[in-house]
Design an enzyme around this catalytic site. Structure first.
Site: not given
Ligand code: APR
Ligand code: ZN
Length: 355
Positions: A27, A29, A32, A48, A155
């Site tokens: 995920c 997170s 992060h 998680h 999640c």
């Molecule tokens: N603008 C637009 N999209 C972006 C940017 C940006 N500046 N930076 C990154 N992204 C996109 C990535 O390309 C990716 O497709 O955001 C998406 C994030 O997706 P994932 O990495 O799969 O993360 P996800 O599990 O979806 O979680 C997203 O939600 O719960 C929270 O902690 C989690 O902060 C995280 C967010």
């Molecule tokens: Zn999560």
């Protein structure tokens, strides 16, 4: 008396469960965590978003038994704190995300390596064959649940789905804009579509995400890096009046502000589902708040996790919700590093690790 019972419940930190992990998603997170954006203690076992089978239960455990299929809960439900007792709350006092202590409720670590302490992540570390979690951080699910996929219902799926149906309450015919088309953003898109949104604008800097997003319901795709103006100005022009609902599923301050600025000034609702870096501030134009739009944060889709997540599994089994398109990759756990590479290359929506 009830009061004494309550105190005993709060003190009963025994309540631990050991799980054999069957699957775990990767995920945003977790990323992060690995990038050090959250103040966590290292070394730790990340992960998680898990599905597993109860291996054994400790003193006082009554809600699960060995052999049960369960999901791990980054947001537990103690059913006893102010938030759990409030009909609208889900941010349980016993969570270990903000801040992260890295230890169990009794202050102990259950992992070690060559005599050295290894910390827990969010009390549910899942990138491990066996883990230990508090009873309040697991929930039993249907015996028929396909364990190679349902970890997403721990999640990513509820985080996105609930932001739309519980928190925003997206209405038929509305216009939605979704920042971030990863696992959470994709679940948001699916739920917007299921709620009858007529236009869904997807925003991502990785255009590899656009094809899958369109298949899920996105009607227009925007890459902010390729626009000549700020993305919110483009959304304003496309919609004329701004979006009814804006969702942030990236976890960056810039995209949070862009989402806020993309929604209608009078009745727009902006939902923040992304987890910002721990020391970040969100600067907003104070005078503009008066026009009536709403800014809301939402954690795990506003679901009371132990009460609600098993129902999403059942809905999946009954074809009421389809999580299959979100599982783009599955790899054996010993290929974790390959899975992380795929994630960082932006090729996955969710890569599920199989144990
Ligand atoms: N603008 C637009 N999209 C972006 C940017 C940006 N500046 N930076 C990154 N992204 C996109 C990535 O390309 C990716 O497709 O955001 C998406 C994030 O997706 P994932 O990495 O799969 O993360 P996800 O599990 O979806 O979680 C997203 O939600 O719960 C929270 O902690 C989690 O902060 C995280 C967010
Ligand atoms: Zn999560």
């Amino acid at each position: 008396s009830k009061e004494v019972e309550k105190i005993i419940k709060q003190l009963s930190f025994g309540h631990l469960i050991s799980l054999q992990m069957i699957s775990s998603g990767i995920c945003g997170s977790d990323d992060h965590v690995l990038k050090g954006k959250l103040p966590m203690k290292f070394p730790l076992i990340p992960g998680h978003e898990g599905a597993g089978i109860v291996e054994s239960v400790g003193d006082g455990v009554s809600t699960v038994k060995p052999g049960d299929k369960v999901l791990t809960l980054i947001l537990p439900q103690c059913k006893n704190c102010d938030s759990c007792l409030h009909p609208e709350g889900n941010f349980c006092d016993k969570q270990d995300v903000l801040p992260c202590s890295g230890v169990m409720l009794d202050g102990t670590c259950r992992f070690s390596c060559r005599g050295k302490k290894v910390y827990h992540s969010f009390r549910v570390s899942t990138f491990t064959e066996y883990t230990v979690v508090p009873e309040i951080a697991v929930v039993k699910i249907d015996d028929a649940a396909p364990m190679d996929k349902v970890c997403l219902i721990s999640c990513g799926v509820p985080t996105g789905y609930g932001a739309v149906v519980n928190s925003a309450k997206v209405t038929p015919g509305s216009t939605c804009v979704v920042f971030g088309l990863g696992g959470v953003g994709s679940a948001i898109v699916m739920a917007c579509k299921a709620s009858g949104a007529s236009r869904i604008i997807g925003v991502d800097i990785n255009e590899k995400k656009f094809l899958r997003a369109k298949a899920l319901g996105v009607t227009d795709c925007l890459n902010p890096n390729k626009l000549k103006k700020p993305v919110h100005e483009v959304v304003m022009e496309m919609t004329g009046v701004g979006a009814d609902f804006a969702f942030e599923a990236v976890g960056l301050v810039d995209t949070m502000i862009a989402a806020w600025n993309s929604c209608n000034n009078s009745y727009g609702v902006c939902l923040i589902a992304g987890l910002a870096p721990s020391d970040a501030q969100l600067p907003l134009d104070a005078v503009r708040i008066l026009s009536g739009k709403t800014l809301k944060g939402v954690c795990l889709g506003d679901y009371k996790t132990r009460d609600c997540l098993p129902k999403i599994v059942t809905d999946y089994l009954q074809d009421k919700i389809n999580i299959d398109p979100l599982v783009t990759h599955q790899l054996p756990f010993n290929q974790l590093h390959k899975a992380l590479k795929l994630y960082h290359a932006g090729k996955t929506i969710r890569c599920v690790l199989l144990f």
